[in-house]
Design a protein around this motif. Structure first.
Motif, PDB file in Angstrom:
ATOM      1  N   ILE A  68     -19.175 -37.618 -12.654  1.00 52.37           N
ATOM      2  CA  ILE A  68     -20.196 -36.649 -12.239  1.00 52.37           C
ATOM      3  C   ILE A  68     -21.221 -37.363 -11.371  1.00 52.37           C
ATOM      4  CG2 ILE A  68     -22.016 -35.063 -12.976  1.00 52.37           C
ATOM      5  CD1 ILE A  68     -20.530 -34.547 -15.523  1.00 52.37           C
ATOM      6  N   VAL A  69     -21.455 -36.833 -10.181  1.00 55.57           N
ATOM      7  CA  VAL A  69     -22.477 -37.356  -9.273  1.00 55.57           C
ATOM      8  C   VAL A  69     -23.339 -36.195  -8.778  1.00 55.57           C
ATOM      9  CG1 VAL A  69     -21.129 -39.346  -8.505  1.00 55.57           C
ATOM     10  CG2 VAL A  69     -20.896 -37.168  -7.300  1.00 55.57           C
ATOM     11  N   ASP A  70     -24.489 -36.514  -8.236  1.00 52.06           N
ATOM     12  CA  ASP A  70     -25.349 -35.502  -7.624  1.00 52.06           C
ATOM     13  C   ASP A  70     -25.016 -35.396  -6.141  1.00 52.06           C
ATOM     14  OD1 ASP A  70     -26.772 -34.739  -9.881  1.00 52.06           O
ATOM     15  OD2 ASP A  70     -28.219 -36.357  -9.673  1.00 52.06           O
ATOM     16  N   THR A  71     -24.963 -34.172  -5.661  1.00 56.15           N
ATOM     17  CA  THR A  71     -24.673 -33.939  -4.248  1.00 56.15           C
ATOM     18  C   THR A  71     -25.810 -33.135  -3.616  1.00 56.15           C
ATOM     19  OG1 THR A  71     -23.003 -33.104  -2.696  1.00 56.15           O
ATOM     20  CG2 THR A  71     -23.399 -31.785  -4.656  1.00 56.15           C
ATOM     21  N   PRO A  72     -26.165 -33.418  -2.362  1.00 58.03           N
ATOM     22  CA  PRO A  72     -27.286 -32.701  -1.732  1.00 58.03           C
ATOM     23  C   PRO A  72     -26.890 -31.289  -1.314  1.00 58.03           C
ATOM     24  CG  PRO A  72     -26.306 -34.209  -0.160  1.00 58.03           C
ATOM     25  CD  PRO A  72     -25.599 -34.439  -1.469  1.00 58.03           C
ATOM     26  N   ILE A  73     -27.851 -30.371  -1.408  1.00 55.22           N
ATOM     27  CA  ILE A  73     -27.606 -28.990  -0.979  1.00 55.22           C
ATOM     28  C   ILE A  73     -28.781 -28.513  -0.130  1.00 55.22           C
ATOM     29  CG2 ILE A  73     -26.154 -28.342  -2.935  1.00 55.22           C
ATOM     30  CD1 ILE A  73     -28.690 -26.938  -4.096  1.00 55.22           C
ATOM     31  N   LEU A  74     -28.492 -27.524   0.672  1.00 57.81           N
ATOM     32  CA  LEU A  74     -29.511 -26.868   1.495  1.00 57.81           C
ATOM     33  C   LEU A  74     -29.769 -25.496   0.897  1.00 57.81           C
ATOM     34  CD1 LEU A  74     -31.174 -26.938   4.173  1.00 57.81           C
ATOM     35  CD2 LEU A  74     -29.210 -25.867   5.270  1.00 57.81           C
ATOM     36  N   GLU A  75     -31.033 -25.203   0.581  1.00 59.86           N
ATOM     37  CA  GLU A  75     -31.373 -23.908  -0.004  1.00 59.86           C
ATOM     38  C   GLU A  75     -32.502 -23.260   0.788  1.00 59.86           C
ATOM     39  OE1 GLU A  75     -32.693 -24.398  -4.006  1.00 59.86           O
ATOM     40  OE2 GLU A  75     -33.668 -26.300  -3.603  1.00 59.86           O
ATOM     41  N   GLU A  76     -32.503 -21.933   0.797  1.00 62.60           N
ATOM     42  CA  GLU A  76     -33.496 -21.186   1.568  1.00 62.60           C
ATOM     43  C   GLU A  76     -34.528 -20.585   0.632  1.00 62.60           C
ATOM     44  OE1 GLU A  76     -33.685 -17.343   4.569  1.00 62.60           O
ATOM     45  OE2 GLU A  76     -31.861 -18.556   4.494  1.00 62.60           O
ATOM     46  N   ARG A  77     -35.804 -20.911   0.881  1.00 62.45           N
ATOM     47  CA  ARG A  77     -36.905 -20.361   0.101  1.00 62.45           C
ATOM     48  C   ARG A  77     -38.026 -19.967   1.058  1.00 62.45           C
ATOM     49  NH1 ARG A  77     -36.452 -25.120  -3.031  1.00 62.45           N
ATOM     50  NH2 ARG A  77     -38.563 -25.709  -2.430  1.00 62.45           N
ATOM     51  N   GLY A  78     -38.450 -18.693   0.991  1.00 62.19           N
ATOM     52  CA  GLY A  78     -39.527 -18.244   1.861  1.00 62.19           C
ATOM     53  C   GLY A  78     -39.190 -18.364   3.325  1.00 62.19           C
ATOM     54  N   GLU A  79     -37.924 -18.036   3.686  1.00 63.54           N
ATOM     55  CA  GLU A  79     -37.451 -18.082   5.073  1.00 63.54           C
ATOM     56  C   GLU A  79     -37.489 -19.489   5.656  1.00 63.54           C
ATOM     57  OE1 GLU A  79     -39.637 -15.252   7.344  1.00 63.54           O
ATOM     58  OE2 GLU A  79     -38.802 -13.519   6.294  1.00 63.54           O
ATOM     59  N   LYS A  80     -37.487 -20.509   4.804  1.00 61.26           N
ATOM     60  CA  LYS A  80     -37.459 -21.894   5.255  1.00 61.26           C
ATOM     61  C   LYS A  80     -36.358 -22.641   4.511  1.00 61.26           C
ATOM     62  CE  LYS A  80     -42.251 -22.474   6.768  1.00 61.26           C
ATOM     63  NZ  LYS A  80     -41.894 -22.794   8.162  1.00 61.26           N
ATOM     64  N   ASP A  81     -35.809 -23.666   5.165  1.00 61.96           N
ATOM     65  CA  ASP A  81     -34.760 -24.472   4.554  1.00 61.96           C
ATOM     66  C   ASP A  81     -35.374 -25.638   3.793  1.00 61.96           C
ATOM     67  OD1 ASP A  81     -32.815 -22.852   5.617  1.00 61.96           O
ATOM     68  OD2 ASP A  81     -32.558 -24.077   7.425  1.00 61.96           O
ATOM     69  N   TRP A  82     -34.954 -25.792   2.544  1.00 62.93           N
ATOM     70  CA  TRP A  82     -35.403 -26.907   1.722  1.00 62.93           C
ATOM     71  C   TRP A  82     -34.191 -27.601   1.133  1.00 62.93           C
ATOM     72  CZ3 TRP A  82     -40.105 -27.816   3.033  1.00 62.93           C
ATOM     73  CH2 TRP A  82     -40.977 -26.769   3.332  1.00 62.93           C
ATOM     74  N   TYR A  83     -34.402 -28.775   0.591  1.00 58.96           N
ATOM     75  CA  TYR A  83     -33.291 -29.590   0.147  1.00 58.96           C
ATOM     76  C   TYR A  83     -33.423 -29.957  -1.326  1.00 58.96           C
ATOM     77  CZ  TYR A  83     -32.857 -29.891   5.165  1.00 58.96           C
ATOM     78  OH  TYR A  83     -32.744 -29.556   6.477  1.00 58.96           O
TER      79      TYR A  83
END
Length: 321
Positions: free
Chosen positions: A78-93
């Motif tokens: 098990i490892v952590d992988t980065p994701i792109l998520e959208e909050r308040g019409e902005k992209d966060w990681y």
């Protein structure tokens, strides 16, 4: 197997004639990709491949830690992988767990959502990728995972530069909040990368994961790539932390400048108000200058403007404007 939206929750891939293909039935040398699987799907896979249900469910918990566990019939990574998520019409990681389960027959990946790391393998964009070469497949996933961290870190750095330009003239908290969000993403990345580093070190000691001569260099590349990502995350985190403190002071100073300007304008504008208020009082006009003069009104207006200009000139000399 499909969810309510028609998206396949369990996808099966196999290398055929040197190319990746999605197939209907699993066989030896296949790759099972589970994305947010249902309880029924988890139980089916667990029963068929003799895997503990809790191990299949583990990556569905966003707080699950990175680790390696060697069981009788399989090995869990098990490892952590980065994701792109959208909050308040902005992209966060952010990061989410990704598990790789290796059995004698197949390799299984489980993740809460589709990730860009696995998407590259599914689309056939990774060279020298074969589903039946399980050790190399694991190392390729880990390498692409570390590379994706580096990619997102460079994007975060560019975003911080854009916010920096806005902050120089800003008196609001919006840009500061953006910096804090980016700083939070870097904290998640740093923590995840360090956890992944521990997994990579343990991977060297797992005898079941056979390391062929051709894979040795790849494993070294994975470790180097992960270390570079850790160093970059630490550097960016330090820069962003100092930038946030500095620009918090800049925003406060910009606000003080605005308040000083408004206070100066108020003082200058109060001079005509005081004069006009005096002439508006219900008193005997004989005691008021220019009250009986034919051009008295114009004279009072001109004198008020002159006094205001003189005071404004004095304030400008003292850099109060």
């Amino acid at each position: 197997m499909q969810d309510m939206k028609g998206e396949t929750m369990i996808r099966i891939f196999k290398t055929i004639d040197g190319k990746i293909h999605q197939v209907e039935e699993a066989s030896e040398g296949c790759w099972l990709a589970l994305t947010d699987p249902t309880a029924t799907e988890i139980f089916e896979v667990a029963r068929k491949y003799h895997i503990e249900v809790d191990d299949l469910r583990a990556p569905l918990d966003e707080e699950e830690r990175s680790r390696i566990e060697v069981e009788d019939d399989y090995t869990l990574i098990i490892v952590d992988t980065p994701i792109l998520e959208e909050r308040g019409e902005k992209d966060w990681y952010g990061t989410i767990p990704l598990s790789i389960i290796v059995t004698d027959e197949i390799i299984i990946t489980v993740c809460l959502e589709d990730t860009s790391v696995l998407g590259r393998f599914m689309d056939g964009r990774v060279r020298n990728f074969y589903t039946y070469m399980k050790t190399r497949f694991i190392l390729q996933i880990l390498y692409k995972n570390a590379s994706m961290f580096l990619h997102y870190l460079r994007i975060i750095d560019k975003k911080s530069e854009e916010v920096e330009e806005k902050l120089q003239e800003s008196t609001k908290n919006k840009e500061l909040i953006e910096l804090l969000e980016l700083e939070k993403s870097l904290v998640y990345f740093t923590t995840s990368l360090r956890s992944n580093e521990i997994v990579l070190e343990k991977l060297l000691k797992v005898e079941r994961i056979k390391q062929y001569p051709d894979d040795t260099d790849l494993l070294e590349d994975v470790i180097i790539e992960n270390k570079q990502a850790i160093e970059m995350a630490n550097v960016y985190s330090g820069i962003l932390s100092g930038m946030t403190d500095a620009f918090a002071s800049i925003v406060s100073n910009n606000l003080n400048i605005v308040m000083k300007f408004l206070a100066t304008v108020t003082i200058v504008m109060s001079i005509p108000t005081m004069i006009f208020s005096a002439y508006g009082m219900n008193v005997n006009l004989k005691g008021m200058p220019f009250a009986s003069h034919p051009e008295g009104f114009a004279i009072v207006i001109v004198l008020s403007l002159l006094l205001s200009l003189i005071v404004a000139f004095i304030f400008s000399k003292k850099n109060l404007f």
